[in-house]
Write a protein that holds these residues in place. Structure first.
Motif, PDB file in Angstrom:
ATOM      1  N   UNK A   1       0.823  -1.210   0.000  1.00 59.46           N
ATOM      2  CA  UNK A   1       0.000   0.000   0.000  1.00 59.46           C
ATOM      3  C   UNK A   1       0.858   1.261   0.000  1.00 59.46           C
ATOM      4  N   UNK A   2       2.117   1.097   0.365  1.00 58.99           N
ATOM      5  CA  UNK A   2       3.035   2.230   0.438  1.00 58.99           C
ATOM      6  C   UNK A   2       4.059   2.111  -0.684  1.00 58.99           C
ATOM      7  N   UNK A   3       4.246   3.206  -1.365  1.00 54.57           N
ATOM      8  CA  UNK A   3       5.142   3.215  -2.524  1.00 54.57           C
ATOM      9  C   UNK A   3       6.594   2.976  -2.103  1.00 54.57           C
ATOM     10  N   UNK A   4       7.282   2.182  -2.908  1.00 56.85           N
ATOM     11  CA  UNK A   4       8.713   1.985  -2.695  1.00 56.85           C
ATOM     12  C   UNK A   4       9.424   3.225  -3.224  1.00 56.85           C
ATOM     13  N   UNK A   5      10.233   3.858  -2.399  1.00 56.41           N
ATOM     14  CA  UNK A   5      10.937   5.061  -2.858  1.00 56.41           C
ATOM     15  C   UNK A   5      11.804   4.764  -4.086  1.00 56.41           C
ATOM     16  N   UNK A   6      11.812   5.653  -5.045  1.00 58.78           N
ATOM     17  CA  UNK A   6      12.576   5.410  -6.273  1.00 58.78           C
ATOM     18  C   UNK A   6      14.080   5.413  -6.038  1.00 58.78           C
ATOM     19  N   UNK A   7      14.747   4.558  -6.780  1.00 54.67           N
ATOM     20  CA  UNK A   7      16.215   4.502  -6.803  1.00 54.67           C
ATOM     21  C   UNK A   7      16.865   4.397  -5.435  1.00 54.67           C
TER      22      UNK A   7
END
Length: 180
Positions: free
Chosen positions: A166-172
């Motif tokens: 439900x929580x976005x994985x932070x980019x890079x």
């Protein structure tokens, strides 16, 4: 021993390469010692001996984790250093679980590590998702719930992973203990 290399783009001077042989490499290359298979057998025997003590260690680790979670809840997850300690304790639980035949503890703690990481990096907090993971860890410490053969185990772990998603994985970015 030293050899000159081609010029670099920034310097007109040739680079020198010096080969150094460490004491460890010298000892490691000597004949004799313990064979790999013998060392693995000894290590496995040591782990087998320690396996009996793991439930007690797990209980202490879960107690410490519960305290960290309570402290994080008290500040609504706004203390980054506290979340780092929470992540570290969870990673410790995760890393030992499989070694001592608690694969569901490992899967649950891995999911909690990912949750704490995502919450921390996205500057959000979800106490209920964290509490769900803690409850699952307590469930999986029971002898009858330890293995993946338990009919409730895989659906429970999948549900926990769904909470994380439900929580976005932070980019890079990668979690701190990742070697990627």
């Amino acid at each position: 021993m030293a050899e000159a290399n081609k010029h670099t783009a920034k310097s007109e001077k040739p680079l020198k390469t010096i080969k150094v042989e460490s004491r460890l490499s010298q000892v490691g290359l000597k004949a004799g010692g313990v064979s790999r298979s013998s060392a693995v057998k000894k290590a496995s025997a040591a782990v087998d001996t320690l396996r009996e003590d793991y439930p007690e260690w797990l209980e202490k680790d879960l107690s410490a984790l519960k305290e960290l979670i309570a402290a994080a809840h008290a500040v609504d997850g706004q203390d980054r250093a506290l979340l780092d300690r929470l992540y570290g304790k969870t990673a410790q639980i995760r890393d030992l679980g499989t070694s001592f035949d608690f694969p569901m503890i490992t899967a649950t703690a891995d999911s909690l590590c990912e949750l704490v990481y995502r919450l921390r990096e996205n500057n959000v907090y979800d106490a209920k998702s964290i509490d769900s993971h803690l409850s699952a860890l307590h469930y999986f410490k029971k002898p009858e719930a330890r293995s993946g053969k338990n009919k409730n185990a895989l659906p429970l772990v999948r549900g926990l992973k769904a909470l994380v998603e439900r929580f976005e994985r932070p980019p890079d970015t990668q979690p701190e203990d990742s070697e990627d």
